[in-house]
Enzyme design. Structure first.
Site, PDB file in Angstrom:
ATOM      1  CD  GLN A   1      -0.689   8.480  -1.927  1.00 26.84           C
ATOM      2  OE1 GLN A   1      -0.990   8.247  -0.760  1.00 26.84           O
ATOM      3  NE2 GLN A   1      -1.077   7.728  -2.937  1.00 26.84           N
TER       4      GLN A   1
ATOM      5  CE  LYS B   1      -3.435   6.048   1.334  1.00 28.47           C
ATOM      6  NZ  LYS B   1      -2.253   6.025   0.455  1.00 28.47           N
TER       7      LYS B   1
ATOM      8  CG  ASP C   1       2.231   2.300   1.617  1.00 33.89           C
ATOM      9  OD1 ASP C   1       1.030   2.038   1.823  1.00 33.89           O
ATOM     10  OD2 ASP C   1       2.623   3.371   1.109  1.00 33.89           O
TER      11      ASP C   1
END
Ligand code: NAD
Length: 295
Positions: free
Chosen positions: A97, A53, A120
């Site tokens: 994460q 990412k 997200d």
């Protein structure tokens, strides 16, 4: 029949080019879209996702801030960091994460993120906006799947879409997005409680596998001419491979490719799209910030 192999890598690069262009338009105003990436612990798969990412952000000329925290980090400490990043005007998106170590509540952590920075799309506000069809951040993997279907011009209106998996990050949002009016599929969700699974998956004009079980979907479970989208990423032991494992999807690729009309490979299918849609959400967050627009 031999399926068209959907090149997620190529489509993701198109999305990323557009993101880079949008990020460049913010530059004269002194705004560099920035994502804060928090990783707690040293799970190797999480580490490789985070690295990918950050690399993609740099390639799109966007910034990232890297927070690597010890597995022993307390929940309060993590929440305090999120509080600081929420208040930081240089940071447009916050990504924690997952999974987190078991002593930290994922729910409390996700809910602590300012919804305007929830790139997200996991915050309850983002989920609510998605379900209501209001503007907001869409979760990256389901959004990426929709873009693949659109780019390949796979017919969705009136199609029967069967989604295998009901997680909050993939199965549930995918089912929701597929039933939106502009996609217009009829959706069935299958899960571990589903009986006669093959008889249901065989009805899918579009079959999306997100179960996390290597090779679960065999050719006898697939309708002739279906579009098969494989979200699964499973590490399968392989002594011949350099790392001692290889990545395999939820779909028994070779035999299913003989029967389907479209199929995504693993790797190179949905995975690159997830990253591209994350970048898109980050630039969107920065544009909203620049325009003073609310979430
Ligand atoms: P999860 O474990 O949270 O959910 C899996 C779901 O599949 C569950 O709802 C369960 O009910 C269902 N399921 C499991 N086994 C089943 C079976 N035998 N029959 C019917 N249903 C079954 O997983 P997740 O987070 O949704 O991820 C699913 C897969 O997608 C994993 O392999 C994950 O690594 C992968 N993933 C890939 C990306 C990407 O970018 N490519 C992103 C997220 C997740």
């Amino acid at each position: 029949m031999s399926a068209i192999v959907i090149d997620g890598k190529a489509i993701s690069l198109k999305v990323r080019e557009e993101v880079k262009r949008r990020a460049g338009k913010l530059e004269p105003r002194g705004i560099v879209p920035c994502l804060a990436v928090i990783l707690v612990g040293e799970d190797p798969a999480s580490l490789s996702y985070v690295t990918a990412k950050e690399k993609a952000l740099a390639e799109a000329e966007m910034a990232s801030r890297d927070y690597r925290l010890a597995a022993s980090t307390g929940e309060d400490e993590l929440l305090a960091l999120i509080g600081r990043l929420n208040a930081d005007e240089q940071v447009h998106g916050i990504l924690v994460q997952l999974p987190l170590p078991s002593h930290i509540s994922e729910e409390r952590v996700i809910t602590a993120i300012d919804p305007r920075k929830d790139v997200d799309g996991f915050h309850p506000v983002s989920v609510g906006n998605m379900v209501l069809g209001r503007p907001g951040f869409l979760p990256c993997t389901p959004h990426g799947v929709l873009v693949l279907l659109r780019e390949l011009r796979i017919p969705t209106a009136g199609a029967h879409a069967v989604v295998l998996g009901r997680s909050n990050i993939v199965g549930k949002p995918l089912a929701n997005l597929l039933s939106r009016r502009d996609v217009n599929a009829t959706v069935t969700i299958c899960h571990t409680g589903t009986k006669e699974l093959p008889s249901i998956t065989r009805q899918g004009d579009i079959l999306i596998a997100a179960a996390g079980r290597a090779g679960l979907v065999t050719a006898d479970m697939v309708k002739e001419g279906a579009a098969v989208i494989d979200v699964g990423v499973n590490r399968v032991a392989d002594s011949g491979a350099k790392k001692g494992y290889r990545l395999r999807g939820d779909v028994d690729y070779g035999p299913v490719a003989e029967k389907a009309a479209w199929i995504t490979p693993v790797p190179g299918g949905v995975g690159p799209m997830t990253i591209a849609m994350l970048l898109q959400n980050v630039v969107e967050a920065a544009e909203r910030f620049a325009g003073g627009r609310p979430c």
